[in-house]
Scaffold this motif. Structure first.
Motif, short mmCIF file in Angstrom:
data_model
loop_
_atom_site.label_atom_id
_atom_site.label_comp_id
_atom_site.label_asym_id
_atom_site.label_seq_id
_atom_site.Cartn_x
_atom_site.Cartn_y
_atom_site.Cartn_z
N LEU A 70 -60.10 27.24 3.72
CA LEU A 70 -60.38 28.03 4.91
C LEU A 70 -61.75 27.70 5.49
O LEU A 70 -61.95 27.83 6.70
N SER A 71 -62.67 27.25 4.66
CA SER A 71 -64.00 26.86 5.16
C SER A 71 -63.93 25.61 6.05
O SER A 71 -64.89 25.31 6.76
N PHE A 97 -62.80 34.67 6.31
CA PHE A 97 -63.79 33.78 6.92
C PHE A 97 -65.15 34.45 6.78
O PHE A 97 -65.51 35.32 7.56
N CYS A 101 -68.31 30.83 10.16
CA CYS A 101 -67.02 31.23 10.71
C CYS A 101 -66.58 30.30 11.84
O CYS A 101 -67.40 29.78 12.59
#
Length: 126
Positions: A70-71, A97, A101
């Motif tokens: 997700l990063s 997040f 973000c």
């Protein structure tokens, strides 16, 4: 050449599209996810909290199945059936997040597939 991503960590497509597509340049485009439970294809039980959590879990599963985190997400689009749910969805989103973000758009739409309250798509890059 583009690589099609297909995983049981997210719900199967409900139309003629791929869960995600990875480009030769390392970009990952994940189709909009609604709150379907991957194992059953049924809509998750509960309100906006349960639905937003399921959508983000689906996205996480697809992103990770493609070899990303997700990063690595650089852009999201959030579609809400009711913009009054923005604060609730934002709080749940913030658990996924945490830092650095991604850029984001959030809009209210008149309807979502299967009567979902929220849909989110993402773009990731390595």
């Amino acid at each position: 050449m583009n690589k099609i991503i297909s995983t049981d960590r997210g719900p199967g497509a409900i139309g003629p599209y791929s869960q995600a597509v990875q480009t030769a340049g390392g970009m990952l485009f994940v189709s909009g996810q609604i709150p379907l439970v991957p194992a059953t294809g049924a809509m998750v039980e509960g309100g906006i909290e349960a639905q937003a959590t399921q959508v983000l879990e689906n996205l996480k599963g697809i992103v990770e199945a493609a070899g990303y985190q997700l990063s690595d997400v650089v852009k999201t689009t959030v579609y809400l059936a009711d913009i009054n749910d923005f604060g609730t969805v934002n709080g749940i989103y913030a658990k996924y997040f945490v830092e650095n973000c991604p850029a984001r758009v959030c809009v209210e739409v008149s309807k979502l597939p299967k009567g979902a309250l929220v849909e989110i798509d993402v773009i990731a890059s390595k």
